[in-house]
Design an enzyme around this catalytic site. Structure first.
Site, short mmCIF file in Angstrom:
data_model
loop_
_atom_site.label_atom_id
_atom_site.label_comp_id
_atom_site.label_asym_id
_atom_site.label_seq_id
_atom_site.Cartn_x
_atom_site.Cartn_y
_atom_site.Cartn_z
N HIS A 1 0.84 -1.20 0.00
CA HIS A 1 0.00 0.00 0.00
C HIS A 1 0.88 1.26 0.00
CE1 HIS A 1 -3.79 2.17 1.35
NE2 HIS A 1 -2.85 3.08 1.54
N GLU A 2 1.84 1.32 0.92
CA GLU A 2 2.69 2.51 1.02
C GLU A 2 3.67 2.61 -0.14
OE1 GLU A 2 1.56 4.67 2.93
OE2 GLU A 2 0.29 3.30 4.07
N HIS B 1 1.93 4.16 -3.04
CA HIS B 1 1.88 5.63 -2.94
C HIS B 1 3.20 6.25 -3.41
CE1 HIS B 1 -2.03 6.24 -1.17
NE2 HIS B 1 -1.76 5.45 -0.14
#
Length: 173
Positions: A81-82, A85
C-alpha cells in the site's frame, strides 16, 4: 492489559527488504529507475503506514507496534500500500492523481496486492496518539475541531461551516 512491543531489528529488516523488492518490481514494470526510499518505524497511533513527502524528501513510515501485533497482515497489505503511494508519486506526481485513484490501484495490481484502502485493527496494548480537540460554536450546536483544523483556522488558512445550519463555526476559547 499487556502492552505490545515494537517489531525487532530482524523484522524491520524483512520489511525494508520487502519495501525495496516492491519498488524494484514496479521499476521493472514501468521500465524506469525508481530510487530507494528511506523507511522508518516511528509512526504511532491508528495508522499502520504512511507515505510522506516533507521538505521535498520522500519517506515511508511504519507503525512498529501494529506491525508487531499484525505482522503477516501488514506484510501483505501495508507494505505494498505505502510502496504504491511512493511509486505513484515517482511515476505520476502526487499533484496529478488522487491518493487511492486509478493510478494507485494499477500499481497495487502490479504488486499483486489487494487495493483496499484501510484496515481495522484492534488497538488494545498499542500506544495511540490522541489529538486535542477545541470547541467551536455555530448557530445550532458546539463542534469539536481537531488540533490540526484549529491551527488552520487560527492561521487564517481555513474556515469551517456547520453542515446542519450552514453557519460559520467560531472558536469559543
Amino acid at each position: 492489559m499487556l502492552s505490545v512491543q515494537p517489531i525487532n531489528q530482524q523484522q524491520q529488516d524483512i520489511v525494508r527488504r520487502l519495501t525495496s523488492t516492491y519498488i524494484d518490481q514496479a521499476a521493472v514494470f514501468f521500465d524506469r529507475q525508481i530510487k530507494p526510499v528511506p523507511v522508518q518505524f516511528d509512526l504511532k497511533g491508528r495508522a499502520a503506514g504512511m507515505y510522506l513527502v516533507q521538505d521535498g524528501k520522500s519517506i515511508i513510515r511504519y507503525n512498529a507496534y501494529l506491525f508487531s501485533k499484525y505482522f503477516e497482515d501488514n506484510i501483505a497489505t501495508t507494505v505494498p500500500h505505502e510502496v504504491a503511494h511512493y511509486v505513484a508519486d515517482m511515476i505520476y506526481g502526487l499533484e496529478n492523481i488522487r491518493p487511492h485513484g486509478l493510478e494507485w490501484k494499477k500499481i497495487m495490481h502490479i504488486l499483486g496486492a489487494d487495493a483496499s484502502v484501510t484496515a481495522n485493527y484492534d488497538l488494545a496494548g498499542i500506544p495511540v496518539r490522541r489529538q486535542r480537540r477545541f470547541n467551536y460554536d455555530c448557530g445550532c450546536m458546539t463542534h469539536q475541531l481537531s488540533a490540526i483544523r484549529h491551527h488552520k483556522v487560527r492561521m487564517g488558512k481555513a474556515a469551517y461551516r456547520c453542515k446542519y445550519c450552514g453557519s460559520k463555526v467560531v472558536y469559543t476559547g
